[in-house]
Design a protein around this motif. Structure first.
Motif, short mmCIF file in Angstrom:
data_model
loop_
_atom_site.label_atom_id
_atom_site.label_comp_id
_atom_site.label_asym_id
_atom_site.label_seq_id
_atom_site.Cartn_x
_atom_site.Cartn_y
_atom_site.Cartn_z
N ILE A 19 0.86 -1.13 -0.09
CA ILE A 19 -0.20 -0.14 0.01
C ILE A 19 0.93 1.48 -0.13
O ILE A 19 0.79 2.06 -0.68
CB ILE A 19 -0.83 -0.03 1.08
N LEU A 23 0.91 3.75 -3.12
CA LEU A 23 0.37 5.22 -3.06
C LEU A 23 1.59 6.26 -3.49
O LEU A 23 1.32 7.07 -4.17
CB LEU A 23 -0.09 5.47 -1.68
N GLN A 155 -1.73 4.07 4.73
CA GLN A 155 -2.05 5.28 3.94
C GLN A 155 -1.59 6.71 4.58
O GLN A 155 -1.27 7.66 4.12
CB GLN A 155 -3.58 5.21 3.79
N TYR A 156 -1.54 6.50 6.02
CA TYR A 156 -1.17 7.84 6.65
C TYR A 156 0.39 7.84 6.46
O TYR A 156 0.85 8.99 6.37
CB TYR A 156 -1.48 7.85 8.29
N THR A 159 0.93 9.33 3.15
CA THR A 159 0.72 10.67 2.87
C THR A 159 1.67 11.53 3.50
O THR A 159 2.04 12.43 3.02
CB THR A 159 -0.74 10.74 3.67
N LEU A 176 -5.11 10.15 -2.65
CA LEU A 176 -6.05 9.75 -1.73
C LEU A 176 -7.30 9.75 -2.46
O LEU A 176 -8.04 8.58 -2.26
CB LEU A 176 -6.02 10.47 -0.33
N THR A 188 -12.01 10.13 3.08
CA THR A 188 -10.68 9.41 3.13
C THR A 188 -9.60 10.51 3.16
O THR A 188 -8.70 10.36 3.99
CB THR A 188 -10.55 8.47 1.88
N ALA A 192 -6.93 11.24 6.33
CA ALA A 192 -5.45 10.87 6.37
C ALA A 192 -4.73 12.26 6.67
O ALA A 192 -3.76 12.32 7.38
CB ALA A 192 -5.24 10.37 5.09
#
Length: 219
Positions: A19, A23, A155-156, A159, A176, A188, A192
């Motif tokens: 992930i 991303l 995901q954080y 980010t 995102l 979402t 984040a």
């Protein structure tokens, strides 16, 4: 090009490594690229998925950003002194992050100091045994070091990499928004960005191989 090493050991958790890498690589056209970085040519995940490393472990010395992934064999990793010696990380010039049990690696490398950390429930007692305060939160960052807890908290971490001293909030929001469940795009992205901005990362002054903000690459 800002280069990101996603350090991935045998027994790795696919969600953590893939992930974050996927991303970040949506920003490849804007000068930010992630590579699965492994101590051996091939590693096998906790569920038996075998992958070839894109970069050898020595790449961590070149990378602008190093993310330490988690897995079911992290305690074996930290017990392997020669392997840890191959991770000469430098928070003075690199962004360094960990996912779940990756916090145990940062603790053993002496990078957390008095900083609290985020990790998963299974790893928590082992991280605490190193004298680290574990937070009931998915993400925490101080300066150039960040930790994330829970598989989907990757995901954080991604980010944080995109917006902290690299591409900026607009690029992170674009990534995102694209990967979010349909109908939950804004929710979402906002969630984040709130998690990361609470750590003071949004609007930070570029410092690590900075590249100009642009539209995130999509595929």
């Amino acid at each position: 090009m800002v280069q990101v090493a996603v350090v991935t050991f045998d027994g790795f958790n696919e969600l953590d490594s893939f992930i974050a890498s996927a991303l970040i690589n949506r920003c490849r056209k804007d000068g930010l690229e992630a590579f699965i970085t492994t101590p051996t040519p091939r590693v096998t995940s906790m569920n038996g998925v075998e992958v070839a490393g894109q970069r050898p472990i020595g790449f961590v010395t070149e990378a602008d950003v190093v993310l330490i992934g988690s897995g079911v064999r992290t305690r074996d990793v930290v017990a392997d002194a020669p392997l840890l010696a191959r991770l000469p990380l430098d928070p003075a010039r690199q962004l360094i992050g960990s996912q779940c049990s990756g916090a145990l690696v940062l603790a053993h490398l002496g990078l957390l100091g008095a900083m609290p950390a985020c990790t998963d429930l299974t790893s928590r007692p082992f991280v605490e045994a190193r004298g680290v305060t574990v937070l009931d939160a998915p993400f925490h960052a101080e300066g150039n070091i960040a930790t994330a807890g829970g598989c989907l908290a990757s995901q954080y971490l991604a980010t944080w990499v995109v917006i902290t001293r690299t591409l900026g909030e607009d690029a992170a929001r674009a990534v995102l928004d694209y990967v979010a469940p349909v109908g939950e795009n804004r929710e979402t992205a906002d969630r984040a960005l709130r998690a990361v901005s609470a750590m003071g990362a949004v609007g930070a002054v570029p410092a690590v191989g900075a590249v100009p903000a642009a539209s995130a690459a999509r595929a």
